[in-house]
Write a protein that holds these residues in place. Structure first.
Motif, PDB file in Angstrom:
ATOM      1  N   GLY A  94      74.880  53.159  28.560  1.00  0.00           N
ATOM      2  CA  GLY A  94      73.568  52.966  29.170  1.00  0.00           C
ATOM      3  C   GLY A  94      72.638  54.138  28.959  1.00  0.00           C
ATOM      4  O   GLY A  94      71.435  53.952  28.708  1.00  0.00           O
ATOM      5  N   SER A  95      73.170  55.362  29.039  1.00  0.00           N
ATOM      6  CA  SER A  95      72.316  56.531  28.838  1.00  0.00           C
ATOM      7  C   SER A  95      71.857  56.644  27.389  1.00  0.00           C
ATOM      8  O   SER A  95      70.687  56.973  27.121  1.00  0.00           O
ATOM      9  CB  SER A  95      73.065  57.796  29.257  1.00  0.00           C
ATOM     10  OG  SER A  95      74.254  57.966  28.490  1.00  0.00           O
ATOM     11  N   LEU A  96      72.747  56.367  26.441  1.00  0.00           N
ATOM     12  CA  LEU A  96      72.349  56.415  25.028  1.00  0.00           C
ATOM     13  C   LEU A  96      71.298  55.358  24.704  1.00  0.00           C
ATOM     14  O   LEU A  96      70.276  55.654  24.061  1.00  0.00           O
ATOM     15  CB  LEU A  96      73.585  56.227  24.140  1.00  0.00           C
ATOM     16  CG  LEU A  96      74.563  57.409  24.071  1.00  0.00           C
ATOM     17  CD1 LEU A  96      75.843  57.000  23.359  1.00  0.00           C
ATOM     18  CD2 LEU A  96      73.928  58.606  23.384  1.00  0.00           C
ATOM     19  N   ALA A  97      71.548  54.130  25.154  1.00  0.00           N
ATOM     20  CA  ALA A  97      70.589  53.066  24.874  1.00  0.00           C
ATOM     21  C   ALA A  97      69.274  53.291  25.616  1.00  0.00           C
ATOM     22  O   ALA A  97      68.187  53.080  25.060  1.00  0.00           O
ATOM     23  CB  ALA A  97      71.194  51.715  25.266  1.00  0.00           C
ATOM     24  N   GLY A  98      69.362  53.732  26.878  1.00  0.00           N
ATOM     25  CA  GLY A  98      68.140  53.989  27.634  1.00  0.00           C
ATOM     26  C   GLY A  98      67.313  55.106  27.033  1.00  0.00           C
ATOM     27  O   GLY A  98      66.069  55.016  26.982  1.00  0.00           O
TER      28      GLY A  98
END
Length: 307
Positions: A117-121
Motif C-alpha cells: 500500500g505504501s509503495l502504490a500510494g
C-alpha cells in the motif's frame, strides 16, 4: 515623572477590601477547569456504558451455566460460577493452534499490506506517469465489487495451483486483492499532503526516488501506517468467509471459523464455551488498537486533505 504617577494613583482610587486578589482569580479559574473536566469524564463514562456492557457481559457469561446465558432479564454476573465452559475451550477444538494461525496470518497480511500500500500510494501521489488518474479511478472502482462475486473464479484459480487447504490464499488475497485498495488510498492521500520541499531537499542530497521514499516519505507516514495496520489486522484476524472456502482441516482453521465449531454430540452450540473463546479473540485486536489508536485517528483525518 512623580507627578504623572501621583495622577494615575488618584485616578485609580485607593484599593478596597472588596477588590478580589489575583490569587483568588486563579483559584476560581482552576476550580472551574477542574469541574468542567470532571463533568466531561462523567459524561464520557455514561456514554461508554452501551459499548462496555456487552464486552463485560461476554466475559462473565463464559463463567455461567449454559442455561443462564439466555435468562430473561439478562444478568451481568453469574449466579453460579462455573469453569466448565472455559475448560472446554481448548479441548473441543484445537483453539490454541487456531489462535496462532490467525495471529501469524494477520501479522503477515498487515506487514504485506503496509509495504504494498505504501509503495502504490507513493507512486500514485508523487510519480507522474501516463494515465495515472485513470488507473487510480479503476483501482477505486474495485471497492464496489463484492467479494462473493469474485470468489468462484478465485476458488478455481487457487484449486488449479494446488493451494487448497493452505494459508497461502488467506495471505496473498488480502495483500494483492480488492481488500488492499483502502490501504493504497490512505497512503496516497497522506503522501499528497507532504511538502514538495522535502523531496527537493532529498534530491539535493543525492537521493533517488527509492531513497526519498525509504528515508523521507515512509518515516513520516506513521499515521497512515497506524491506520492501515489496525484495519488490516482487525479484518484479517476476524476473517471468516475466505477460510470457510479454502480450508478443510481443523488444525488450519482460523479463530473466526473455529468459533462456529463449538458443538456438543447432538450438534447444538456450546454457548458458554463459544462465548469464552470469543472473549479471548478480542484481546489481540484491543492491544493493537491501543498501541496505534493515535496514529489511526490522525491517519484517517488526513485522508481527505488533498484530492
Amino acid at each position: 515623572m512623580r507627578s504623572d504617577q501621583a495622577l494615575l494613583v488618584r485616578e485609580a482610587g485607593p484599593a478596597t477590601a472588596s477588590d478580589p486578589a489575583p490569587g483568588k482569580d486563579r483559584i476560581r479559574a482552576t476550580r472551574r477547569r477542574r469541574a468542567s473536566k470532571i463533568a466531561m469524564y462523567a459524561l464520557l463514562i455514561i456514554m461508554s456504558i452501551p459499548f462496555v456492557y456487552p464486552m463485560l457481559w461476554m466475559v462473565f457469561s463464559a463463567f455461567k451455566p449454559a442455561n443462564e446465558i439466555f435468562a430473561i432479564p439478562p444478568t451481568l454476573f453469574p449466579s453460579e460460577w462455573t469453569l466448565d465452559g472455559v475448560a472446554r475451550i481448548f479441548t473441543v477444538q484445537p483453539f490454541a493452534q487456531q489462535y496462532l494461525n490467525s495471529l501469524y496470518i494477520a501479522a503477515l497480511v498487515t506487514l504485506g499490506s503496509v509495504i504494498v500500500g505504501s509503495l502504490a500510494g507513493y507512486a500514485f501521489a508523487r510519480i507522474r506517469f501516463p494515465f495515472a488518474s485513470v488507473l487510480f479511478l479503476f483501482l477505486m472502482a474495485g471497492l464496489f465489487i463484492p467479494t462473493e462475486v469474485t470468489i468462484i473464479p478465485i476458488f478455481r484459480w487457487v484449486a488449479s495451483l494446488g493451494l487448497m487447504n493452505t494459508h497461502v490464499p488467506l495471505i496473498i488475497l488480502p495483500i494483492l486483492g480488492p481488500a488492499s485498495i483502502v490501504a493504497v488510498f490512505i497512503f496516497r492521500q497522506f503522501f499528497l499532503s507532504l511538502p514538495v520541499e522535502l523531496e527537493e531537499a532529498g534530491r539535493l542530497d543525492g537521493l533517488g526516488r527509492l531513497g526519498i521514499f525509504l528515508r523521507i516519505a515512509l518515516p513520516l507516514a506513521g499515521p497512515a501506517i497506524g491506520a492501515v495496520s489496525i484495519m488490516k489486522f482487525l479484518a484479517s484476524f476476524n476473517m471468516y468467509f475466505e477460510p470457510l472456502i479454502f480450508l478443510r482441516s481443523e488444525n488450519l482453521f482460523t479463530v473466526g471459523l473455529g468459533l462456529t465449531r463449538y458443538q456438543d454430540h447432538y450438534g447444538e452450540p456450546i454457548h458458554n464455551t463459544q462465548i469464552g473463546a470469543t472473549a479471548l479473540t478480542v484481546i489481540p485486536v484491543v492491544i493493537v488498537f491501543l498501541l496505534a489508536q493515535r496514529q489511526f485517528v490522525e491517519g484517517l483525518s488526513r485522508t481527505g486533505l488533498k484530492g
